[in-house]
Design a protein around this motif. Sequence first.
Motif, PDB file in Angstrom:
ATOM      1  N   ALA A  92       0.810  -1.219   0.000  1.00 31.75           N
ATOM      2  CA  ALA A  92       0.000   0.000   0.000  1.00 31.75           C
ATOM      3  C   ALA A  92       0.842   1.268   0.000  1.00 31.75           C
ATOM      4  O   ALA A  92       1.954   1.299   0.547  1.00 31.75           O
ATOM      5  CB  ALA A  92      -0.930   0.002   1.207  1.00 31.75           C
ATOM      6  N   GLN A  93       0.282   2.307  -0.594  1.00 35.05           N
ATOM      7  CA  GLN A  93       0.868   3.633  -0.442  1.00 35.05           C
ATOM      8  C   GLN A  93       0.774   4.074   1.016  1.00 35.05           C
ATOM      9  O   GLN A  93       1.672   4.723   1.530  1.00 35.05           O
ATOM     10  CB  GLN A  93       0.141   4.634  -1.337  1.00 35.05           C
ATOM     11  N   ALA A  94      -0.316   3.697   1.662  1.00 34.91           N
ATOM     12  CA  ALA A  94      -0.486   3.998   3.094  1.00 34.91           C
ATOM     13  C   ALA A  94      -1.724   3.292   3.611  1.00 34.91           C
ATOM     14  O   ALA A  94      -2.648   2.965   2.844  1.00 34.91           O
ATOM     15  CB  ALA A  94      -0.620   5.505   3.329  1.00 34.91           C
ATOM     16  N   LEU A  95      -1.739   3.051   4.928  1.00 31.60           N
ATOM     17  CA  LEU A  95      -2.967   2.709   5.619  1.00 31.60           C
ATOM     18  C   LEU A  95      -3.724   4.009   5.845  1.00 31.60           C
ATOM     19  O   LEU A  95      -3.175   4.983   6.362  1.00 31.60           O
ATOM     20  CB  LEU A  95      -2.681   2.060   6.972  1.00 31.60           C
ATOM     21  N   LEU A  96      -4.995   4.023   5.481  1.00 31.54           N
ATOM     22  CA  LEU A  96      -5.860   5.168   5.727  1.00 31.54           C
ATOM     23  C   LEU A  96      -6.786   4.796   6.879  1.00 31.54           C
ATOM     24  O   LEU A  96      -7.585   3.862   6.757  1.00 31.54           O
ATOM     25  CB  LEU A  96      -6.653   5.494   4.457  1.00 31.54           C
ATOM     26  N   ALA A 119       9.957  11.508  -0.179  1.00 33.68           N
ATOM     27  CA  ALA A 119      10.774  11.714   1.017  1.00 33.68           C
ATOM     28  C   ALA A 119       9.904  11.672   2.277  1.00 33.68           C
ATOM     29  O   ALA A 119      10.292  11.090   3.302  1.00 33.68           O
ATOM     30  CB  ALA A 119      11.508  13.055   0.927  1.00 33.68           C
ATOM     31  N   PHE A 120       8.728  12.281   2.200  1.00 34.84           N
ATOM     32  CA  PHE A 120       7.801  12.260   3.332  1.00 34.84           C
ATOM     33  C   PHE A 120       7.348  10.833   3.622  1.00 34.84           C
ATOM     34  O   PHE A 120       7.307  10.396   4.773  1.00 34.84           O
ATOM     35  CB  PHE A 120       6.594  13.148   3.025  1.00 34.84           C
ATOM     36  N   ARG A 121       7.041  10.113   2.556  1.00 34.17           N
ATOM     37  CA  ARG A 121       6.609   8.727   2.720  1.00 34.17           C
ATOM     38  C   ARG A 121       7.705   7.893   3.373  1.00 34.17           C
ATOM     39  O   ARG A 121       7.447   7.113   4.290  1.00 34.17           O
ATOM     40  CB  ARG A 121       6.235   8.145   1.353  1.00 34.17           C
TER      41      ARG A 121
END
Length: 373
Positions: A273-277, A338-340
Motif C-alpha cells: 500500500a501507499q499507506a494505511l488510511l 521523502a515524506f513517505r
Amino acid sequence: MTTRLVLDGRLLHYNQTGIGRYLRHLYTAMARVAAQDGLPARAELIVAYHRKDQERSLARAWPRAATTHTPAHHPLERWALAAELIHLGPALLHAPDHVCPQPLGWRTVLTVHDLAFWRMPHSHSVASRAYYSGLRRSAEQATRIICVSDATRADLLGYTGISADKVRVVHEAADPVFARAEAAPSRHASERQYFVMVGTIEPRKNVDTAVRAMAGLVAGRAADDRPELIVVGSDGVGAAATKSLPDQLGIPGDVRFVGPQSAQEVAALYRGAQALLYPSLLEGFGLPILEAMACGAPVITSDRSSMAEVAGDAAALVDPEDVGSVEGAMRRVLDDGAFRDTLVQRGARRTAQFTWERAARETLAVFAEALES
C-alpha cells in the motif's frame, strides 16, 4: 492453600478477531513471561473456556483448564458465570471484556477496550448496549481496571466517576504475523497504486469521509495515474449506504470493498500500500496503526482519541471530520517520496515499542497489585 488465577477465555471461541485475538496474544505471551518470572503469589493459572470451544487454543501455553456453560454476553451472565466460578475457588478473575460477573469472594481485574457503546451508541445494537451498560457496575466492583490506552482511561473516568487510583494503562501490540518479511503479494492488489482501510464498515470507522477524500484525490488525474482505495472489513451499521457512495461520487472503479480477510492477506495488502488510511472517529487503541507500521506501510490516521497516542510522530495526523485534511495527507504521501520514506522509518521504530511480552508483564503486575490490595 494454592492461590488460583482464572482467565475468562470464553471469547476465544466466540470472537476470532477483536477481543478474542487480544486474549490469544496476551495469554500466550503471559505464559512465556511466567516461565521466566513466575506468577504472582506463586499462583496456579486456569483458563476458563466455553463448553463449545473444542479448539482450546491456549492448551499448550496453559494446560490447566475449566469448562463453563454460560455464553459470553448472556443476559444472566453476571450471576450464572459467578455461580460456575465458585467451584473453581479463584483468588482473582481476569474479566477481559468490559463487564465482570458478580465477585463472590474473589478479586477482579477488568479490562476496558473502548467506550464506543456510550460515546457512539448508534454503532451498537440495542442488545449490545444493554450488555455493556454493565460496565459502570463492573468498574465499581473491580479491584483493578486495565485500559488499553490513556484515551480509554480518560473516557472511563469521565463516564463512570470511579477512582483513578485503581485504573492502569497497558498498551496492546501488533500480531507477530505483521512483522514477518514475506514477499507474497496480495491477491486483491492490482497494478494500480492503492491506499488500504481496515475495519468494520460503520460510521465510527469514517469510511464515508475516506471515500469522499478519494474522490477529490483522483479528480483530474489521468487514468494511469489514479490510485484506488481498498476497504477491508465486514459490514456493520450503515454499510449499504457507504458502499453506494463511490457510485454517487462518480468513482465506482476507484474504491473496492473486499470484505474481511485473513491476517496474512491484510499484511500483504499493507506491504504493497501507499499507506494505511485510518481516519476513525473513535478507537480504544487502533491496532491497524501498528500492524501497518510493522509491515513498512506509512500511516494516515486521526489526530484524536487513542490514534494520536498510538501513532506518536510516526503517522500523518488528520482531522477525520475534514475531507480536505484527509485528502491532503493522501496526496502528500502519494506525491512526496521523502515524506513517505520518513513515515516508514518512524513507523518501524514506533511499532517496536509495543510488544505482547511487555503487555503480559504489565498485566501480571496488575494481577499482583490486585492480590495484594
